[in-house]
Enzyme design. Structure first.
Site, short mmCIF file in Angstrom:
data_model
loop_
_atom_site.label_atom_id
_atom_site.label_comp_id
_atom_site.label_asym_id
_atom_site.label_seq_id
_atom_site.Cartn_x
_atom_site.Cartn_y
_atom_site.Cartn_z
N LYS A 56 40.82 41.22 41.13
CA LYS A 56 39.77 40.45 41.82
C LYS A 56 38.53 41.29 42.08
O LYS A 56 37.44 40.77 42.29
CB LYS A 56 40.30 39.85 43.12
CG LYS A 56 41.35 38.78 42.89
CD LYS A 56 40.87 37.44 43.36
CE LYS A 56 41.79 36.27 43.10
NZ LYS A 56 43.23 36.49 42.99
N SER A 308 48.78 41.62 37.29
CA SER A 308 47.49 41.34 37.93
C SER A 308 47.31 41.93 39.32
O SER A 308 46.18 42.03 39.81
CB SER A 308 47.27 39.83 37.99
OG SER A 308 48.37 39.21 38.61
C1 LIG Z 1 44.10 35.70 42.43
C2 LIG Z 1 45.27 36.26 41.71
C3 LIG Z 1 45.80 35.63 40.57
C4 LIG Z 1 45.28 34.30 40.03
O1 LIG Z 1 43.92 34.36 39.67
P1 LIG Z 1 43.07 33.02 39.52
O2 LIG Z 1 41.75 33.46 39.04
O3 LIG Z 1 43.02 32.36 40.86
O4 LIG Z 1 43.80 32.15 38.53
C5 LIG Z 1 46.85 36.26 39.91
N1 LIG Z 1 47.39 37.41 40.36
C6 LIG Z 1 46.91 38.03 41.46
C7 LIG Z 1 47.55 39.29 41.89
C8 LIG Z 1 45.83 37.48 42.18
O5 LIG Z 1 45.37 38.10 43.27
#
Ligand SMILES: *Cc1c(COP(=O)(O)O)cnc(C)c1O
Length: 333
Positions: A56, A308
């Site tokens: 993010k 992520s």
């Molecule tokens: C926000 C987030 C997501 C999903 O991202 P989007 O853009 O809302 O689809 C996935 N994994 C993590 C760790 C996140 O913080």
């Protein structure tokens, strides 16, 4: 690709250049354990090692850097208790702006403290996420602050897309990319980048069975609200907005499939990440591994799974590793 998207490859390249040096270019590593298991090369994009613990930071940094000096001086604002809140707090501080993060009175104290530690002003208001959002709208209206939404924003999507460019640079042979999916900012950005470069590449969104708003919306053909439920993949919770402008149509046009994971499958993904890859990954970050372990991906060539985020409560992580909620997956014994 000739179809015109609200966020183009050019936007993503510009974002990538703008944020370079401010965010980490995270490694891609081959997973021998997963490659052996699925019979094709599997690579892991270690984005959970990003500053603030999730991707993010890419979108938030691009959004803040896109502001004029006057806008930066007015400050940015968002309602988020999670990874977007952390990222925006960090990005605003790093660029000499200030962030105000609005959250409800029900948010646990450790989350509040974490966002404060990153340098944001925290505004506690009301008893729900909706109340916090009303306060964001008020601060924009009355105080001229700049709202930076977590996903439905062209600057944010372009920033997340920089991750797609890194995947192509380090792993140009990738045939399938597995992307965690909630509001769709990550999936839209990564897919827009990769499909513009290689139209034949497959992009698969991964989310939890419990309360997946984007999946329900894609099935309905328009944004719908779903009941929120607790999940190990808590960063994938929340709606996509009934007035969604960008990510719904981009996910509809760019994703080849969306795969749903059960709670035991997500736990098995976290367990594998820790015990086999030596990585602490939160539930939302482990859905790609989870889908491969569960045999839910039709593997036809090299696969990249995006890890992520890593912002998991360590008490919860320990109980997952100790098997309290992990009951699937052959390598969890
Ligand atoms: C926000 C987030 C997501 C999903 O991202 P989007 O853009 O809302 O689809 C996935 N994994 C993590 C760790 C996140 O913080």
């Amino acid at each position: 690709m000739t179809r015109s998207l609200p966020v183009s490859l050019r936007d993503i390249i510009l974002a990538s250049e703008r944020i370079s040096g401010r965010v980490r270019q995270t490694p891609i590593v081959r997973s021998d354990a997963l490659s052996e298991r699925v019979g094709a090369a599997v690579y892991l994009k270690l984005e959970h090692q990003q500053i603030t613990g999730s991707f993010k930071l890419r979108g938030a940094t691009n959004a803040v850097l896109s502001l004029s000096a006057a806008q930066k001086a007015r400050g940015v604002v968002a309602a988020s208790t999670g990874n977007h809140g952390r990222a925006l707090a960090y990005a605003a501080k790093a660029e000499g702006s200030s962030a105000t993060i609005c959250m409800s009175r029900l948010v646990p104290e450790n989350k509040v403290a974490e966002i404060r530690r990153l340098g944001a002003n925290v505004r506690i208001i009301g008893r729900s996420q909706d109340d916090a959002q009303v306060e964001v709208d008020r601060l924009v209206q009355d105080d001229g602050m700049i709202a930076v939404p977590p996903f439905d924003d062209a600057r944010v999507i372009a920033g997340q897309g920089s991750l797609g460019l890194e995947i192509f640079k380090d792993c140009p042979e990738a045939a399938t990319v597995l992307v965690p999916l909630s509001g769709g900012g990550l999936a839209a950005g990564v897919a827009a980048a990769l499909k513009a470069i290689n139209p034949g590449i497959r992009l698969i969104g991964l989310t939890m069975e419990r309360g997946a708003a984007m999946k329900a919306s894609l099935d309905a053909g328009h944004p719908v609200a779903v009941e929120e439920e607790e999940s190990l993949a808590d960063s994938l919770g929340g709606g996509i907005g009934l007035d969604n402008r960008l990510t719904f149509s981009m996910c509809r046009d760019l994703l080849d499939d969306v795969v749903l994971l059960s709670e035991p499958e997500i736990a098995a993904g976290m367990h594998h990440a820790y015990c086999m890859e030596r990585e602490v990954v939160e539930g939302a970050g482990a859905v790609g591994i989870a889908a491969l372990l569960a045999g839910k991906i039709d593997v036809t060539g090299p696969v990249v799974a995006i890890l992520s985020g890593r912002n998991v409560d360590m008490e919860q992580h320990r109980s997952v590793i100790n098997g309290a909620t992990a009951s699937t997956g052959k390598d969890t014994a």
